[in-house]
Design a protein around this motif. Structure first.
Motif, PDB file in Angstrom:
ATOM      1  N   THR A  27      30.270  -1.476   1.052  1.00 21.67           N
ATOM      2  CA  THR A  27      31.092  -1.595   2.308  1.00 21.67           C
ATOM      3  C   THR A  27      30.471  -1.013   3.561  1.00 21.67           C
ATOM      4  O   THR A  27      30.805  -1.417   4.632  1.00 21.67           O
ATOM      5  CB  THR A  27      32.429  -0.839   2.200  1.00 21.67           C
ATOM      6  N   HIS A  28      29.735   0.023   3.399  1.00 17.78           N
ATOM      7  CA  HIS A  28      29.047   0.674   4.515  1.00 17.78           C
ATOM      8  C   HIS A  28      27.552   0.418   4.367  1.00 17.78           C
ATOM      9  O   HIS A  28      27.069   0.152   3.273  1.00 17.78           O
ATOM     10  CB  HIS A  28      29.319   2.180   4.524  1.00 17.78           C
ATOM     11  N   CYS A  29      26.847   0.525   5.489  1.00 15.07           N
ATOM     12  CA  CYS A  29      25.407   0.271   5.484  1.00 15.07           C
ATOM     13  C   CYS A  29      24.668   1.592   5.584  1.00 15.07           C
ATOM     14  O   CYS A  29      24.974   2.428   6.445  1.00 15.07           O
ATOM     15  CB  CYS A  29      25.009  -0.655   6.654  1.00 15.07           C
ATOM     16  N   ALA A  30      23.687   1.798   4.714  1.00 17.88           N
ATOM     17  CA  ALA A  30      22.842   2.989   4.743  1.00 17.88           C
ATOM     18  C   ALA A  30      21.393   2.556   4.882  1.00 17.88           C
ATOM     19  O   ALA A  30      20.897   1.777   4.071  1.00 17.88           O
ATOM     20  CB  ALA A  30      23.030   3.812   3.470  1.00 17.88           C
ATOM     21  N   ASP A  31      20.714   3.029   5.928  1.00 13.88           N
ATOM     22  CA  ASP A  31      19.288   2.747   6.099  1.00 13.88           C
ATOM     23  C   ASP A  31      18.447   4.009   5.965  1.00 13.88           C
ATOM     24  O   ASP A  31      17.291   4.042   6.377  1.00 13.88           O
ATOM     25  CB  ASP A  31      19.032   2.096   7.462  1.00 13.88           C
ATOM     26  N   GLY A  32      19.034   5.058   5.388  1.00 18.03           N
ATOM     27  CA  GLY A  32      18.329   6.299   5.135  1.00 18.03           C
ATOM     28  C   GLY A  32      19.142   7.173   4.207  1.00 18.03           C
ATOM     29  O   GLY A  32      20.321   6.914   3.936  1.00 18.03           O
ATOM     30  N   PRO A  33      18.551   8.253   3.680  1.00 16.25           N
ATOM     31  CA  PRO A  33      19.289   9.129   2.762  1.00 16.25           C
ATOM     32  C   PRO A  33      20.363   9.923   3.483  1.00 16.25           C
ATOM     33  O   PRO A  33      20.332  10.116   4.699  1.00 16.25           O
ATOM     34  CB  PRO A  33      18.193  10.043   2.201  1.00 16.25           C
ATOM     35  N   ASN A  34      21.346  10.369   2.690  1.00 19.87           N
ATOM     36  CA  ASN A  34      22.430  11.227   3.175  1.00 19.87           C
ATOM     37  C   ASN A  34      23.253  10.567   4.292  1.00 19.87           C
ATOM     38  O   ASN A  34      23.703  11.231   5.218  1.00 19.87           O
ATOM     39  CB  ASN A  34      21.879  12.571   3.666  1.00 19.87           C
ATOM     40  N   GLN A  35      23.436   9.266   4.186  1.00 19.10           N
ATOM     41  CA  GLN A  35      24.310   8.551   5.119  1.00 19.10           C
ATOM     42  C   GLN A  35      25.578   8.075   4.429  1.00 19.10           C
ATOM     43  O   GLN A  35      26.672   8.173   4.998  1.00 19.10           O
ATOM     44  CB  GLN A  35      23.573   7.356   5.730  1.00 19.10           C
ATOM     45  N   VAL A  36      25.451   7.545   3.222  1.00 18.25           N
ATOM     46  CA  VAL A  36      26.612   7.081   2.450  1.00 18.25           C
ATOM     47  C   VAL A  36      26.476   7.593   1.025  1.00 18.25           C
ATOM     48  O   VAL A  36      25.467   7.327   0.360  1.00 18.25           O
ATOM     49  CB  VAL A  36      26.714   5.541   2.445  1.00 18.25           C
ATOM     50  N   TRP A  37      27.467   8.340   0.585  1.00 17.69           N
ATOM     51  CA  TRP A  37      27.533   8.796  -0.801  1.00 17.69           C
ATOM     52  C   TRP A  37      28.740   8.147  -1.473  1.00 17.69           C
ATOM     53  O   TRP A  37      29.712   7.764  -0.824  1.00 17.69           O
ATOM     54  CB  TRP A  37      27.709  10.314  -0.881  1.00 17.69           C
ATOM     55  N   CYS A  38      28.664   8.028  -2.780  1.00 17.36           N
ATOM     56  CA  CYS A  38      29.831   7.635  -3.565  1.00 17.36           C
ATOM     57  C   CYS A  38      29.981   8.621  -4.712  1.00 17.36           C
ATOM     58  O   CYS A  38      28.997   9.225  -5.155  1.00 17.36           O
ATOM     59  CB  CYS A  38      29.710   6.198  -4.077  1.00 17.36           C
ATOM     60  N   TRP A  39      31.185   8.781  -5.178  1.00 21.47           N
ATOM     61  CA  TRP A  39      31.394   9.725  -6.287  1.00 21.47           C
ATOM     62  C   TRP A  39      32.574   9.278  -7.128  1.00 21.47           C
ATOM     63  O   TRP A  39      33.419   8.505  -6.701  1.00 21.47           O
ATOM     64  CB  TRP A  39      31.585  11.147  -5.758  1.00 21.47           C
ATOM     65  N   ASP A  40      32.587   9.801  -8.356  1.00 20.72           N
ATOM     66  CA  ASP A  40      33.646   9.449  -9.284  1.00 20.72           C
ATOM     67  C   ASP A  40      33.660  10.465 -10.411  1.00 20.72           C
ATOM     68  O   ASP A  40      32.773  11.328 -10.506  1.00 20.72           O
ATOM     69  CB  ASP A  40      33.448   8.035  -9.834  1.00 20.72           C
ATOM     70  N   ILE A  41      34.647  10.344 -11.271  1.00 20.38           N
ATOM     71  CA  ILE A  41      34.801  11.223 -12.434  1.00 20.38           C
ATOM     72  C   ILE A  41      34.857  10.348 -13.674  1.00 20.38           C
ATOM     73  O   ILE A  41      35.555   9.332 -13.696  1.00 20.38           O
ATOM     74  CB  ILE A  41      36.083  12.070 -12.326  1.00 20.38           C
ATOM     75  N   THR A  42      34.120  10.740 -14.715  1.00 24.71           N
ATOM     76  CA  THR A  42      34.143   9.987 -15.967  1.00 24.71           C
ATOM     77  C   THR A  42      34.364  10.939 -17.124  1.00 24.71           C
ATOM     78  O   THR A  42      34.084  12.145 -17.031  1.00 24.71           O
ATOM     79  CB  THR A  42      32.837   9.210 -16.172  1.00 24.71           C
ATOM     80  N   TRP A  43      34.864  10.386 -18.214  1.00 23.28           N
ATOM     81  CA  TRP A  43      35.111  11.195 -19.404  1.00 23.28           C
ATOM     82  C   TRP A  43      33.850  11.284 -20.259  1.00 23.28           C
ATOM     83  O   TRP A  43      33.140  10.291 -20.458  1.00 23.28           O
ATOM     84  CB  TRP A  43      36.231  10.566 -20.254  1.00 23.28           C
ATOM     85  N   LEU A  44      33.616  12.467 -20.819  1.00 24.16           N
ATOM     86  CA  LEU A  44      32.591  12.664 -21.836  1.00 24.16           C
ATOM     87  C   LEU A  44      33.294  13.047 -23.128  1.00 24.16           C
ATOM     88  O   LEU A  44      34.188  13.909 -23.126  1.00 24.16           O
ATOM     89  CB  LEU A  44      31.612  13.768 -21.421  1.00 24.16           C
ATOM     90  N   PRO A  45      32.949  12.440 -24.251  1.00 24.95           N
ATOM     91  CA  PRO A  45      33.675  12.721 -25.507  1.00 24.95           C
ATOM     92  C   PRO A  45      33.479  14.167 -25.953  1.00 24.95           C
ATOM     93  O   PRO A  45      32.392  14.735 -25.855  1.00 24.95           O
ATOM     94  CB  PRO A  45      33.063  11.724 -26.491  1.00 24.95           C
ATOM     95  N   GLY A  46      34.556  14.765 -26.435  1.00 21.88           N
ATOM     96  CA  GLY A  46      34.518  16.132 -26.903  1.00 21.88           C
ATOM     97  C   GLY A  46      34.360  16.223 -28.408  1.00 21.88           C
ATOM     98  O   GLY A  46      34.057  15.235 -29.094  1.00 21.88           O
ATOM     99  N   PRO A  47      34.577  17.401 -28.973  1.00 21.72           N
ATOM    100  CA  PRO A  47      34.349  17.604 -30.420  1.00 21.72           C
ATOM    101  C   PRO A  47      35.391  16.929 -31.299  1.00 21.72           C
ATOM    102  O   PRO A  47      35.158  16.761 -32.499  1.00 21.72           O
ATOM    103  CB  PRO A  47      34.408  19.126 -30.566  1.00 21.72           C
TER     104      PRO A  47
END
Length: 517
Positions: free
Chosen positions: A297-317
């Motif tokens: 959705t946004h345009c990035a022509d260099g580093p540290n302009q657009v970040w994305c993040w999320d949370i995911t599950w990691l299986p436990g014991p």
């Protein structure tokens, strides 16, 4: 017998004439006079030339005699007098004019009537011919439709497809037979060919020699191209792909690594073709076949302009026990700029991770504000997270409501993470083991993994600007290889040019332009 004065009779008759036109039955009930007496008075008034339609009829329902009486009364009137008369009688001047024309036509001479009949007869004849022609056309169309429906039912399958497709001789014979039957039943040849998915020119070519021709391509003897790889070279490619260093890698990862080592064997597409010929190109691992990911959705022509993040599950014991991986990614370089693992999903954990990542990458000094894209989860929209973003000058960006694929870069890195060969998919023993494994993964991903979205350089090289030198070196190696064997190159060498812009969810026009490029 009761007697009525002349004035009373005229007052009753006035209620029968226009514009009142009262019914005899209504007047009989109202005035207390028998209907027979009223009919007698109306008959006498008509004989005297008065217009007495009676029975509540509208002017369009009047008898010819009443209309003729109106014409006689208005014959000597001028336009003003006629208008006054029509208003008093509840008529329109146009109605009187129409009745007058009908009377004149009724009294026309025999010659005029005969001429008018001849004109009408010619018009009727033309109309009949037109209707017959239309009927014949519709009969042909109906016959063609029926023939095409029968053809469509009889055809086992359409013969259509890409240009140059191979059609067996048995299917050609069947197609020609079905088309001839449809044409005999009234269908046009071009339409019948369209039903079967072939062109009329193709049918003409099949029947040009008298008999139905066969496709000569399967039996054709073709010379080996002069620029093809030899058997020894193909075997060398297979040996390289099956070497321990490249056993777990697809050709898309092998080619840039060989280029970095100064080795060129063949193009990436040739490697895939050789693996297909050797029946070694099969889907591996637990992942499904890759699906197209939406653009940005946004345009990035260099580093540290657009970040994305999320949370995911990691299986436990144990089943039902999970650890939560918080991960932030720079979409321009694909570098993991921050990550943490916790036992809960909380906005406080997310805000602390964002603060650490911004301090590490020094985003506060950037000329343009950082855009952080995420989905609509509660940790992403928590008050502490939004307050931290506001304090750091970070612009928030979220997925569209009820759209699950607007954060493609985050979903993609989670897939890369969870389908690594050493990923403990049966579960981590504890959170410490999960953090140790993710630390190794982040180090491999940022410094060793050649990412396909950034021309197969590492995210660290892309983030620090070292990718320009690496890509220029690869271009020189390919140009040298082309000079050594120019017959093996039908066009330009592989494009190792740097991707200058990265988009997150572009609009339709931008997506079409990117596909065209």
């Amino acid at each position: 017998m009761k007697h009525y004065s002349q004035e009373y009779k005229q007052s009753v008759i006035a209620k029968m004439v226009p514009p009142h036109n009262r019914r005899v039955s209504e007047l009989a009930d109202e005035m207390g006079i028998s209907q027979q007496t009223l009919y007698s008075w109306r008959k006498k008034a008509r004989k005297e030339g008065q217009v007495v339609p009676g029975d509540g009829k509208s002017s369009a329902q009047w008898s010819s005699a009443d209309k003729f009486a109106v014409v006689l009364e208005t014959a000597a009137m001028n336009e003003a007098e006629l208008s006054e008369y029509c208003r008093s009688k509840g008529l329109y001047p146009e109605q009187v004019a129409e009745w007058k024309a009908s009377c004149m036509q009724a009294n026309a001479s025999t010659q005029e009537i005969t001429k008018a009949n001849r004109v009408q007869a010619k018009q009727d004849e033309k109309r009949i011919k037109k209707l017959e022609s239309e009927l014949r056309r519709k009969d042909k169309a109906l016959a063609e439709t029926a023939a095409l429906l029968v053809l469509q039912k009889k055809a086992r399958a359409p013969l259509g497809g890409e240009r140059g497709r191979l059609i067996p001789h048995c299917l050609r014979c069947e197609a020609v037979k079905l088309i001839d039957e449809a044409v005999a039943s009234g269908a046009r040849q071009a339409k019948a060919c369209e039903i079967l998915g072939i062109s009329a020119r193709t049918l003409q070519r099949w029947k040009s020699s008298g008999d139905i021709s066969t496709d000569g391509r399967p039996d054709a003897i073709r010379p080996t191209p002069s620029n093809s790889l030899t058997k020894e070279e193909k075997q060398q490619v297979l040996d390289t792909l099956n070497a321990p260093d490249f056993a777990n890698m697809p050709p898309s990862q092998v080619v840039p690594r060989l280029a970095d080592d100064g080795v060129y064997l063949c193009s990436e597409s040739s490697m895939y073709r050789i693996l297909h010929e050797a029946k070694q190109q099969n889907h591996r691992g637990r992942s499904k076949a890759p699906e197209p990911k939406p653009a940005s959705t946004h345009c990035a022509d260099g580093p540290n302009q657009v970040w994305c993040w999320d949370i995911t599950w990691l299986p436990g014991p144990a089943k039902g026990v999970h650890f939560y991986l918080y991960l932030m990614l720079d979409i321009f370089s694909r570098k993991i700029v921050g990550w943490e693992i916790h036992k809960q999903e909380l906005a406080d954990h997310a805000s602390r991770l964002l603060r650490k990542a911004c301090m590490k990458e020094s985003t506060v000094t950037s000329p343009s504000p950082l855009v952080l894209h995420s989905d609509n989860g509660s940790p992403m929209k928590g008050s502490s997270m939004l307050e931290t973003m506001y304090n750091l000058g970070v612009v928030s960006s979220f997925n569209r409501p009820r759209v699950s694929n607007d954060n493609a870069y985050a979903e993609s890195i989670f897939r890369t993470c969870k389908y690594r060969p050493d990923y403990p998919y049966q579960g981590f023993e504890d959170i410490k083991q999960a953090r140790e494994w993710v630390l190794k993964f982040v180090s491999w991903y940022n410094h060793e993994h050649r990412h396909s979205g950034i021309k197969f350089v590492t995210p660290h090289q892309r983030h620090t600007g070292q990718d320009e030198q690496v890509l220029a070196s690869r271009t020189k190696i390919y140009e040298k290889a082309k000079l050594q064997n120019p017959e093996r190159w039908s066009g330009n060498t592989r494009d190792w040019s740097r991707t200058e812009q990265v988009w997150l969810n572009p609009n339709d026009e931008r997506a079409k332009l990117d596909r065209a490029i």
